[in-house]
Design an enzyme around this catalytic site. Structure first.
Site: not given
Length: 231
Positions: A116, A213
């Site tokens: 990721e 985020e």
């Protein structure tokens, strides 16, 4: 990325050209289908939340999205626009008015190895969930970056619950980049810097996204608004 488990249905606009929904999916079944991470990564946008708080997001077409958030303990969100992956130049501009933990970043995954990755362009407060280890420093597109890695153990991934490595390119001035923001990200420069430090990526099979985020970290709570256009 924070492991979000609930999908909030919202008024998402079907965006044109490279930002359009996959063929055969209407807005209703598109929202209801995106309950697992691997499916979300194949979409042209991200919008998911976890825990308590007030979160909203709207896709406005042409690569533009807007969101607002006020997270409570355990709460957070991810919202953004994405398409394709690999070596490319991503441009972004808009307003990122954030408080508390979170990132404005380019984000994605690879397989073999399972990674990721983030390229963090702005942050009101860098407060990662797992410890970061500094691996190298480099420059790209006129900015200086630190390259960090972290490990997530038995967490959600595009291959189910797995242990995997996270890569983070973080602008050294990221925490001062709140308010009006703009920039270019040449992804290949980051991939090459990571590889030079001994950390390669795998196969690109899902989209990458320019995301806002926000997440709670202990007593540190997120809030704010953002309106970002991506091209």
């Amino acid at each position: 990325m924070v492991a979000f488990t609930s999908l909030i249905a919202t008024a998402l606009a079907i965006v044109p050209s490279a930002f359009s929904a996959p063929s055969g999916l209407t807005e209703d079944n598109y929202n209801s289908a995106h309950t697992d991470l691997v499916t979300r990564q194949g979409s042209p946008w991200q919008w998911w939340t976890e825990g308590s708080g007030q979160f909203s997001c709207q896709q406005q077409g042409g690569g533009k999205y807007s969101c607002s958030w006020n997270g409570q303990p355990g709460g957070g969100m991810v919202a953004g626009t994405g398409w394709g992956s690999g070596r490319k130049t991503v441009r972004y501009s808009g307003q990122y008015n954030a408080k508390g933990p979170g990132y404005l970043s380019l984000y994605g995954w690879t397989r073999n190895p399972l990674v990721e990755y983030y390229i963090v362009e702005g942050s009101a407060l860098l407060a990662p969930g797992e410890p970061w280890t500094l691996r190298s420093n480099f420059t790209s597109d006129g900015a200086s970056y630190n390259f960090y890695t972290a490990q997530r153990v038995n967490k959600p991934s595009i291959e189910g619950t797995r242990t995997f490595t996270q890569y983070f390119s973080v602008r050294t001035d990221a925490e001062s980049r709140v308010g009006t923001v703009s920039g270019s990200i040449t992804t290949g420069n980051h991939f090459d810097a990571w590889s030079k430090a001994g950390y390669r990526l795998g196969n690109f099979e899902q989209n990458m996204f320019m995301v806002t985020e926000a997440f709670a970290n202990g007593t540190k709570l997120p809030s704010g608004t953002s309106t970002i256009t991506v091209s």
